[in-house]
Design an enzyme around this catalytic site. Sequence first.
Site, short mmCIF file in Angstrom:
data_model
loop_
_atom_site.label_atom_id
_atom_site.label_comp_id
_atom_site.label_asym_id
_atom_site.label_seq_id
_atom_site.Cartn_x
_atom_site.Cartn_y
_atom_site.Cartn_z
N THR A 413 39.74 39.20 46.57
CA THR A 413 40.13 38.16 45.60
C THR A 413 40.24 36.80 46.29
OG1 THR A 413 41.37 39.89 44.44
CG2 THR A 413 41.81 37.63 43.76
N THR A 431 38.41 37.03 41.06
CA THR A 431 38.15 38.19 41.90
C THR A 431 36.91 38.97 41.49
OG1 THR A 431 39.19 40.22 42.76
CG2 THR A 431 39.56 39.70 40.45
N GLU A 433 37.38 42.13 42.92
CA GLU A 433 38.22 43.25 43.34
C GLU A 433 38.11 43.50 44.84
OE1 GLU A 433 41.10 46.37 42.91
OE2 GLU A 433 40.70 44.42 42.05
N GLU A 452 36.13 46.40 39.23
CA GLU A 452 37.45 46.17 38.63
C GLU A 452 37.98 47.37 37.85
OE1 GLU A 452 39.90 43.80 39.63
OE2 GLU A 452 38.06 42.63 39.47
N SER A 474 46.19 44.40 36.31
CA SER A 474 45.93 43.54 37.46
C SER A 474 47.25 43.19 38.15
CB SER A 474 45.23 42.26 37.01
OG SER A 474 45.13 41.32 38.07
N SER A 475 47.14 42.69 39.37
CA SER A 475 48.30 42.16 40.09
C SER A 475 48.21 40.65 40.29
CB SER A 475 48.42 42.83 41.47
OG SER A 475 48.65 44.21 41.34
N GLY A 496 45.19 42.19 46.11
CA GLY A 496 45.46 43.38 45.33
C GLY A 496 46.93 43.47 44.98
#
Length: 594
Positions: A413, A431, A433, A452, A474-475, A496
């Site tokens: 990301t 991102t 991922e 993703e 997602s984070s 992440g």
Amino acid sequence: MSDNTNRSGGSKLSRRGFLAGAAASTALGLSASTAIAQQHGDLCSQAGVDCGTVATGADGMVVSVSPEASEVGARVLRDGGNAIDAAIAVQFALNVAQPHTSGIGGGGFMLYYDADADEVEVVNSRERAPAGATPNMFLEGGEPIPFDERHTHGNAVGVPGTASGLRRAAACYGSRPIEELIDPAIDLAANGVPVSGYLADRIVEDEWKLNDAAREVFVPDGEPLEEGDPLVQPDLARTLELVRDRGIREVYEGEIAEAIADTVQDAGGSMTVEDLSRYEATLDEPVQGSYRGYDVYSMSPPSSGGLTVIQILNLLEPFELGENYDARDGTKYHLLAEAMRLAYADRGEYMGDPEFVEVPSEGLLDPAYVAQRRELISPDELNPDPQPGNPWAYQSGEAPSASRPTERAVGQTTHFTVADAEGNLVSYTTTIEQSFGSGIMVPGYGIMLNNELTDFDAEPGGANQVQPNKRPLSSMSPTIMAEGGEPFLTVGSPGGPTIITSVVQAILHHVEYGLDLIDAIDEPSIYAPESPEITRWEEGIPEEAREEAAELGNEWVESVPIGNVNMLRANDVYEGAADQVREGLSVGIEETAD
């Protein structure tokens, strides 16, 4: 951070630049590498421009992981473009200079403060599962497929959203035609950018998963590109020209869409052109909370970022860390870890795409609920088994089934920040991922495709199970903080699930401990989603602090850098700070075109 980072304070950075056109290097008879080495980007040497790890500017600021992308955005600001215009140009440039982290083959979340409207809004370009996705597609024999296998399969690729998000942002908030904002990226792709040390390391590390098309770009003639080598991407340049000339919808309905769908299907996935044509980025509301009297705006579901960032901050607030504990005190790390564990337990249980499950957002941040959860934190002992709470008691609605978290690697990301002379701010995390996403490049088009969909739980039945057209949890946590209604801080990071804790600790280091931006970024961080382990921690945490936290039951596991935070502070002038783990650059502008 580790001792091998390259800090340069606010000094000017002298870097390799790039030629203005492919024809120029041909006419001069120069090789691409010679041409890049001979011409330095001249923006940072101009009056009214401040460049460095830390930079200031009264009329604008760009902070990103890529010096090339930061300069591209700063030029847009200097030419009179607004923050959204510059952000669009930066994202396209990052697609070229940082193809292992983001691009039009991925998605992201843009948090935008509109100074005229005095509002914070979200441009949500999170990827979606195709119509052919199934809840058990990451299982084999009833067990999750190993991560290295499932994240390089066509089933891992979500319908990309970045291009649609940029189109939506331009239409709603931009002041310049999006076509002209793509041009700098086309030049970078056609003429080359120097490979950064971080990118060179990632090429070597991830060569195993690159498909043939990607290997031709990053491992030409079987030799991985090295730091300083020119990264020239003619296929990507042609793709960006198609997008410029035919419009963003070419990614979703035209020649590019057909190529993406064919590539995903060849890799075993189900994505169709119809899946791509249905995609539209959305305008959403941010999640909002408070900390120390400041307003905190961050990303709402399908990201878990905002809710979890604010919950951790609220859990910690009454402990008054800055008053009671040194920044590198063992009890401080223990309290941080305990708050993380409780918040991550709630995150795993309740969060998912709100179009498919009801997320108890109000309950999770309700002061009474947070106070109840805080009773489980003690400065004197470890909570050995932190479990999810019951936020539904503080919010009406039907609780979804429990999630079933499965093995995931820490992603790559990228995050960047832009501010303009009118006070508009962009905090944007974007991102594909993992590093190089799925490892699948669209042949002939130079687009790296995301992985993703591995952000879904591999095992079905929970709030974050795979479903057609659903967005995975997602984070990503782009964040803006305001004081008295005036935004004063932006922060974000890649990494992440560690994104959340990186953002929390950058805020704590700056707001709670009063550290300058770059010192707040450099202050070592931890990541502890489950008891009793502190899964990741950064060098610089004293041995005596680790021993103190260990006496309370914490187990220190792995010493590695966490995240890649960048921050911006708005006072009388903007100040930007870029984490140097990935060689970022802040560019401040003192004057803009009329």
